[in-house]
Design a protein around this motif. Structure first.
Motif, PDB file in Angstrom:
ATOM      1  N   GLU A  37       0.987  -1.277   0.144  1.00 21.75           N
ATOM      2  CA  GLU A  37       0.108  -0.082  -0.060  1.00 21.75           C
ATOM      3  C   GLU A  37       0.861   1.316   0.032  1.00 21.75           C
ATOM      4  O   GLU A  37       1.992   1.247   0.734  1.00 21.75           O
ATOM      5  N   ASP A  38       0.711   2.317  -0.684  1.00 22.86           N
ATOM      6  CA  ASP A  38       1.302   3.496  -1.025  1.00 22.86           C
ATOM      7  C   ASP A  38       0.752   4.608  -0.238  1.00 22.86           C
ATOM      8  O   ASP A  38       1.574   5.660  -0.210  1.00 22.86           O
ATOM      9  N   ASN A  39      -0.373   4.558   0.186  1.00 17.19           N
ATOM     10  CA  ASN A  39      -1.049   5.572   1.149  1.00 17.19           C
ATOM     11  C   ASN A  39      -0.581   5.470   2.566  1.00 17.19           C
ATOM     12  O   ASN A  39      -0.953   4.774   3.150  1.00 17.19           O
ATOM     13  N   ALA A  40       0.141   6.455   3.020  1.00 18.43           N
ATOM     14  CA  ALA A  40       0.780   6.439   4.332  1.00 18.43           C
ATOM     15  C   ALA A  40      -0.458   6.605   5.216  1.00 18.43           C
ATOM     16  O   ALA A  40      -0.370   5.836   6.393  1.00 18.43           O
ATOM     17  N   ALA A  41      -1.530   7.430   5.187  1.00 22.27           N
ATOM     18  CA  ALA A  41      -2.528   7.379   5.808  1.00 22.27           C
ATOM     19  C   ALA A  41      -3.309   6.173   6.198  1.00 22.27           C
ATOM     20  O   ALA A  41      -3.877   5.774   6.974  1.00 22.27           O
ATOM     21  N   ASP A  42      -3.583   5.358   5.070  1.00 19.26           N
ATOM     22  CA  ASP A  42      -4.194   4.124   4.933  1.00 19.26           C
ATOM     23  C   ASP A  42      -3.509   2.804   5.820  1.00 19.26           C
ATOM     24  O   ASP A  42      -3.881   2.319   6.523  1.00 19.26           O
ATOM     25  N   ILE A  43      -2.162   3.125   5.729  1.00 16.03           N
ATOM     26  CA  ILE A  43      -1.204   2.038   6.196  1.00 16.03           C
ATOM     27  C   ILE A  43      -1.411   2.314   7.946  1.00 16.03           C
ATOM     28  O   ILE A  43      -1.397   1.407   8.571  1.00 16.03           O
ATOM     29  N   ARG A  44      -1.231   3.795   8.357  1.00 11.87           N
ATOM     30  CA  ARG A  44      -1.428   4.021   9.590  1.00 11.87           C
ATOM     31  C   ARG A  44      -2.656   3.362  10.228  1.00 11.87           C
ATOM     32  O   ARG A  44      -2.763   2.754  11.356  1.00 11.87           O
ATOM     33  N   LEU A  45      -3.832   3.592   9.382  1.00  8.20           N
ATOM     34  CA  LEU A  45      -5.162   3.166   9.887  1.00  8.20           C
ATOM     35  C   LEU A  45      -5.409   2.016  10.010  1.00  8.20           C
ATOM     36  O   LEU A  45      -5.894   1.247  11.079  1.00  8.20           O
ATOM     37  N   ILE A  46      -4.669   1.069   8.852  1.00  7.13           N
ATOM     38  CA  ILE A  46      -4.791  -0.377   9.097  1.00  7.13           C
ATOM     39  C   ILE A  46      -3.989  -0.989  10.388  1.00  7.13           C
ATOM     40  O   ILE A  46      -4.343  -1.827  10.959  1.00  7.13           O
ATOM     41  N   ASN A  47      -2.800  -0.364  10.425  1.00  2.00           N
ATOM     42  CA  ASN A  47      -2.189  -0.732  11.710  1.00  2.00           C
ATOM     43  C   ASN A  47      -2.867  -0.502  12.959  1.00  2.00           C
ATOM     44  O   ASN A  47      -2.853  -1.196  13.984  1.00  2.00           O
ATOM     45  N   GLU A  48      -3.448   0.626  13.160  1.00  5.61           N
ATOM     46  CA  GLU A  48      -4.217   1.186  14.370  1.00  5.61           C
ATOM     47  C   GLU A  48      -5.462  -0.021  14.567  1.00  5.61           C
ATOM     48  O   GLU A  48      -5.847  -0.324  15.545  1.00  5.61           O
ATOM     49  N   PHE A  49      -6.021  -0.223  13.205  1.00  6.81           N
ATOM     50  CA  PHE A  49      -7.208  -1.350  13.661  1.00  6.81           C
ATOM     51  C   PHE A  49      -6.837  -2.537  13.733  1.00  6.81           C
ATOM     52  O   PHE A  49      -7.322  -3.158  15.135  1.00  6.81           O
ATOM     53  N   LEU A  50      -5.357  -3.007  13.592  1.00  7.97           N
ATOM     54  CA  LEU A  50      -4.997  -4.441  13.896  1.00  7.97           C
ATOM     55  C   LEU A  50      -4.716  -4.430  15.296  1.00  7.97           C
ATOM     56  O   LEU A  50      -4.793  -5.306  15.975  1.00  7.97           O
ATOM     57  N   LYS A  51      -4.336  -3.258  15.706  1.00 11.41           N
ATOM     58  CA  LYS A  51      -3.346  -3.184  17.091  1.00 11.41           C
ATOM     59  C   LYS A  51      -4.598  -3.271  18.048  1.00 11.41           C
ATOM     60  O   LYS A  51      -4.601  -3.878  19.282  1.00 11.41           O
ATOM     61  N   LYS A  52      -5.918  -3.114  17.745  1.00 14.08           N
ATOM     62  CA  LYS A  52      -7.117  -3.013  18.626  1.00 14.08           C
ATOM     63  C   LYS A  52      -7.618  -4.618  18.904  1.00 14.08           C
ATOM     64  O   LYS A  52      -8.594  -4.879  19.596  1.00 14.08           O
ATOM     65  N   SER A  53      -6.921  -5.562  18.188  1.00 14.04           N
ATOM     66  CA  SER A  53      -7.443  -6.747  18.333  1.00 14.04           C
ATOM     67  C   SER A  53      -7.205  -7.173  19.590  1.00 14.04           C
ATOM     68  O   SER A  53      -5.963  -7.251  20.105  1.00 14.04           O
ATOM     69  N   SER A  54      -8.083  -8.171  20.420  1.00  9.07           N
ATOM     70  CA  SER A  54      -7.918  -8.461  21.889  1.00  9.07           C
ATOM     71  C   SER A  54      -7.261  -9.864  21.851  1.00  9.07           C
ATOM     72  O   SER A  54      -6.823 -10.270  22.699  1.00  9.07           O
ATOM     73  N   ASP A  55      -7.437 -10.553  20.923  1.00 10.16           N
ATOM     74  CA  ASP A  55      -6.944 -12.056  20.804  1.00 10.16           C
ATOM     75  C   ASP A  55      -6.080 -12.560  19.799  1.00 10.16           C
ATOM     76  O   ASP A  55      -5.485 -13.564  19.733  1.00 10.16           O
ATOM     77  N   THR A  56      -5.684 -11.715  18.978  1.00 13.18           N
ATOM     78  CA  THR A  56      -4.694 -11.904  17.899  1.00 13.18           C
ATOM     79  C   THR A  56      -3.618 -10.862  17.606  1.00 13.18           C
ATOM     80  O   THR A  56      -4.208  -9.809  17.725  1.00 13.18           O
TER      81      THR A  56
END
Length: 286
Positions: free
Chosen positions: A3-22
């Protein structure tokens, strides 16, 4: 993630950090060439792919990544203008696509985990089919062609047609029954001529975790002639016969959609005119 969009990369990372069991360990690349190079160096569980990149655009990106679909599941991250391409990609082995403006933590994590699980199931089944494939010689194919046209024919009559001894024909047929090539000797009935006015293909989306249990339930219904898994938006295909459209939908609502694991989205295509209906496989004889 390619992915080349820095904002999208940050957003995806933030979403995945919210996982409670993975826990997710993410490697990000901004160019397709860099991503493909990384795939040669190490194994990944899944690819999140933007179609429009600095060194590749839309269809070209898809074509270059498709060669990896057998080894690794791929989810496309798309904008609304790429949605048609993303939909078509499901037919070619891509596990899923997510419209960027509609992604949230639950949607993203569910898509990743389901994509990995679906890919594992498909890989195991493909391997099983590959290992179980039987090589048929020309005489076997001739015998099968004859049996499909005249399943009550005697081994003596077959022997005259293929120039083999009747005892050899018997042994070959028994071997093909044992190997599961010949499932059964049966009569093929045209449903339209015996009162079944509706024949339909039904596409279902099933939770991969519940898939095996759903299949076990579906194969017991006499109304269902085919149960098969598939890739794409819908992962289960059924062929159903019914006396009419009303009975078809009654059966779908009362017997199928009540099963645990089947999602609400469903696609039904009823046949109108049928120009060929068969279960035969005719082999070309060299």
């Amino acid at each position: 993630m390619i992915e080349d969009n820095a904002a999208d990369i940050r957003l995806i990372n933030e979403f995945l950090k919210k996982s409670s069991d993975t826990i997710f360990d993410i490697k990000s690349c901004v160019r397709l060439s860099e991503g493909l190079e990384n795939l040669k160096k190490r194994d990944y569980d899944i690819i999140l792919l933007d179609l429009t990149l600095p060194d590749s655009k839309r269809e070209a990106t898809l074509e270059k990544i498709l060669e990896y679909t057998e080894k690794i599941p791929i989810i496309i991250l798309t904008g609304l203008d790429d949605k048609e391409i993303a939909l078509n990609s499901l037919k070619r082995g891509i596990q899923d696509f997510l419209v960027k403006d509609e992604i949230n933590t639950n949607i993203l994590i569910r898509s990743i985990l389901y994509g990995i699980e679906r890919h594992k199931i498909k890989y195991r089944r493909d391997k099983k089919k590959e290992l179980s494939r039987i090589e048929l010689d020309e005489k076997d194919k001739e015998i099968l062609n004859i049996l499909q046209d005249h399943f009550k024919i005697s081994y003596k009559e077959i022997s005259e047609k293929v120039n083999l001894a009747a005892s050899t024909i018997h042994n070959r047929v028994q071997n093909m029954i044992h190997e599961g090539i010949i499932k059964e000797f049966d009569t093929f009935i045209d449903p339209f001529k015996v009162g079944y006015k509706t024949l339909a293909i039904v596409n279902l989306a099933v939770d991969p975790i519940e898939l095996n249990e759903v299949v076990k339930n579906l194969v017991d219904f006499n109304e269902i002639q085919l149960v098969a898994t598939s890739a794409g938006e819908y992962n289960l295909i059924l062929k159903i016969i019914a006396e009419n459209e009303k009975e078809l939908w009654r059966f779908i609502n009362e017997k199928i959609l009540v099963l645990k694991g089947i999602k609400s989205q469903i696609n039904v295509s009823s046949f109108i005119d049928i120009y060929k209906l068969t279960h035969k496989i005719k082999f070309k004889i060299k």
